[in-house]
Design an enzyme around this catalytic site. Structure first.
Site, PDB file in Angstrom:
ATOM      1  N   ASN A 399      46.706  26.270  30.412  1.00 47.06           N
ATOM      2  CA  ASN A 399      46.602  27.564  31.062  1.00 47.06           C
ATOM      3  C   ASN A 399      47.020  27.484  32.526  1.00 47.06           C
ATOM      4  OD1 ASN A 399      45.947  30.124  31.927  1.00 47.06           O
ATOM      5  ND2 ASN A 399      44.032  30.207  30.820  1.00 47.06           N
ATOM      6  N   ASP A 400      46.129  26.951  33.358  1.00 43.03           N
ATOM      7  CA  ASP A 400      46.398  26.973  34.796  1.00 43.03           C
ATOM      8  C   ASP A 400      47.651  26.189  35.170  1.00 43.03           C
ATOM      9  OD1 ASP A 400      44.111  28.500  35.176  1.00 43.03           O
ATOM     10  OD2 ASP A 400      42.847  26.727  35.221  1.00 43.03           O
TER      11      ASP A 400
END
Lengths: 473, 93
Positions: A399-400
């Protein structure tokens, strides 16, 4: 203490220094850890009291029974924790051990203070301050580590701030410093033991207040910082009970831990103050304002059959694995998918972000276990320039580390962090359980891009369905 | 106060900075874990306090300090070794 004992202490210090030195290079790291452990055992076997008496030849009494029992209980608990913990939960374990060390340091400092406060001899201002420092920093490190542990376990990961937090923290700090000053000037007053307990309690609260506002993604940095704090508390205890090995070891951890904290922040391209105090002040509201623009956009979901089609007719596929893949234990399915695609003439590579997962090197280990050939793994710097020629970028539980906000959104808390440019591929398929925010607790701009398709579901189940679909087609 | 100890303290600070100045990012976690085990040397402090404990309070809290210190040292080194064992695996294609 005789000359031999002094020489042994020097040997212990040297072993610890060489151990840390070896730990900082991949080839020698494992040996380095063992060298440091050996140093510790030698130090334990050669332990002397401050008055020079050899600890292990003092005649057996209840205290020694307690020491032996304590050693054994600690050994068993430590071993159980160390060997039962899952690879994905390693950072939590380190936080927990750090908390234990911190509270032990606080106990030693506090007990020595109580003892000297009852004794006739004056220990001197320097030693008094060292005792108070160890109690204070050890307690803070303990409670801070426990909060870090809970955050890594998934409890209240998001930064917690409330109105007046800065004022409350300032008040606590002022009270703590005031108490320290009071106790240092009047260590044998009647209220000293109670005041010391109040000091420890305040320090515990301060540790909680310090870590609570920091997001879960930054916990490794926090643990590293608390680690160096514990080191300094241990060094202070070393001054108190006049133990050279403790002074050297604690100080080494304190200074190397501080530098390591700075290096970790540098790897994320963020100043340390931003990590520790990022949730305070105007930064947060600006980020919120920037993200509001995303509300107008929606994500485009995709079904398994369409995703399978996209993948099997691609020429170049890049897979970006992340923590979600580790949690779903999907590394074997990932390997199977890459093999199946390879059989169909699709070029498959893996892009590994340096901090993918929750531990540097995490993804490499998991994929190696699933027998993904080493030459298929590419580092972020190597893959990014080629991203525009990639047909499909398959993001599995990351994700990040693929959030373009790090590149585009100046107000984002992760702005400046190097990312894998997944969004530059022609099509991006993101496999994700739900639309929940990532570990850093922020929206991912990638999900809203025009070339992004979201494949919702458990990574393992989705991958199995994908493989079946590709085999059919 | 013993100035010799202070001298050693200063030297240890410098050495601590010096030895890890060039560590690659993949080793950050194991290094953190390894140094975490090293501050488990507080176990020595716990043992010394408990060895001379005279009251049940000091005995009780000293015992807790020894247990925690012991778990910190032994668990710390073991967990670091487990981590590094897997790092080695990665080298074999």
């Amino acid at each position: 203490m005789n000359t031999l004992a002094a020489l042994v202490i020097i040997a212990v210090a040297v072993l610890l220094i060489i151990g840390i030195k070896l730990l900082s290079s991949p080839k020698t790291a494992r040996i380095g850890n063992l060298v440091a452990a050996a140093g510790m055992l030698v130090g334990l076997a050669a332990l002397h009291k401050p008055d020079g008496a050899y600890v292990w030849s003092q005649g057996w009494n209840l205290n020694y029974t307690l020491i032996a029992a304590g050693l054994l209980v600690g050994l068993v608990l430590g071993a159980l924790g160390a060997y039962s913990v899952k690879m994905t939960a390693m950072p939590q374990m380190v936080a927990l051990f750090n908390g234990l060390g911190g509270s032990a340091a606080a106990l030693v400092g506090g007990l020595e203070f109580l003892r000297s406060s009852g004794a006739a001899a004056d220990p001197g201002l320097f030693v008094l301050l060292a005792m108070l420092f160890a109690t204070l920093i050890g307690s803070l490190s303990f409670s801070g580590s426990i909060i870090a542990y809970l955050k890594l376990q998934g409890k209240f990961e998001k930064p917690h701030t409330f109105c007046g937090q800065n004022i409350l923290n300032g008040l606590m700090l002022a009270l703590i410093l005031g108490l320290c000053g009071w106790l240092a000037l009047d260590p044998s007053g009647t209220g000293a033991p109670v005041l010391l307990m109040v000091l420890a309690l305040l320090a515990l609260c301060f540790g909680v207040a310090m870590v609570l506002p920091i997001g879960g993604a930054d916990m490794p940095v926090v643990i590293s910082l608390l680690n160096s704090f514990t080191g300094l508390a241990v060094a202070a205890d070393g001054f108190v009970i006049d133990n050279l090995a403790m002074i050297v070891a604690g100080t080494l951890v304190g200074s190397s831990g501080t530098l390591l904290t700075l290096l970790m922040c540098k790897a994320m391209n963020r100043p340390v103050a931003n990590v520790l105090f990022g949730a305070f002040g105007s930064g947060g509201s600006a980020a919120a304002a920037g993200l509001a623009g995303l509300d107008g956009k929606t994500v485009k979901p995709v079904q398994v059959d369409e995703a399978a089609l996209l993948l099997s007719y691609a020429q170049q596929v890049v897979i970006v694995p992340g923590y979600g893949m580790a949690v779903a234990q999907a590394q074997h399915q990932v390997q199977e998918l890459s093999e199946e695609l390879g059989r169909r003439g699709v070029g498959v590579r893996f892009a590994i972000h340096p901090v993918a997962g929750r531990m540097p090197g995490h993804m490499n280990v998991l994929l190696a276990e699933a027998n993904v050939p080493y030459d298929q793994l590419s580092e972020m710097e190597a893959i990014n320039p080629a991203m525009e020629r990639v047909d499909v970028c398959l993001v599995i539980g990351a994700n990040d580390v693929v959030n373009p906000a790090a590149r585009e959104e100046k107000s984002s808390p992760i702005y400046g962090m190097p990312i894998i440019d997944a969004d530059r591929a022609k099509t991006v398929i993101v496999m994700k359980r739900s639309m929940a925010a990532g570990f850093a607790g922020i929206e991912n701009h990638l999900f809203y891009k025009d070339n992004t398709r979201m494949l919702f579901g458990d990574a393992k189940a989705s991958l199995t369905a994908l493989i079946a679909q590709i085999k059919q087609g | 106060m013993d100035t010799n100890l202070l001298f050693i303290f200063i030297l240890a600070i410098i050495i601590g900075f010096e030895v890890i100045s060039k560590v690659p990012s993949m080793l950050h976690t194991p290094l953190m874990s390894g140094t975490n085990a090293i501050h488990g040397i507080i176990l020595f402090g716990g043992i010394l306090v408990l060895a001379d404990a005279a009251t049940p309070l000091v005995q009780g809290l000293g015992f807790v300090a020894v247990v925690f210190g012991s778990a910190n040292v032994f668990g710390g080194f073991m967990v670091t070794d487990r981590m590094l064992q897997m790092f080695r695996k990665k080298k074999q294609p």
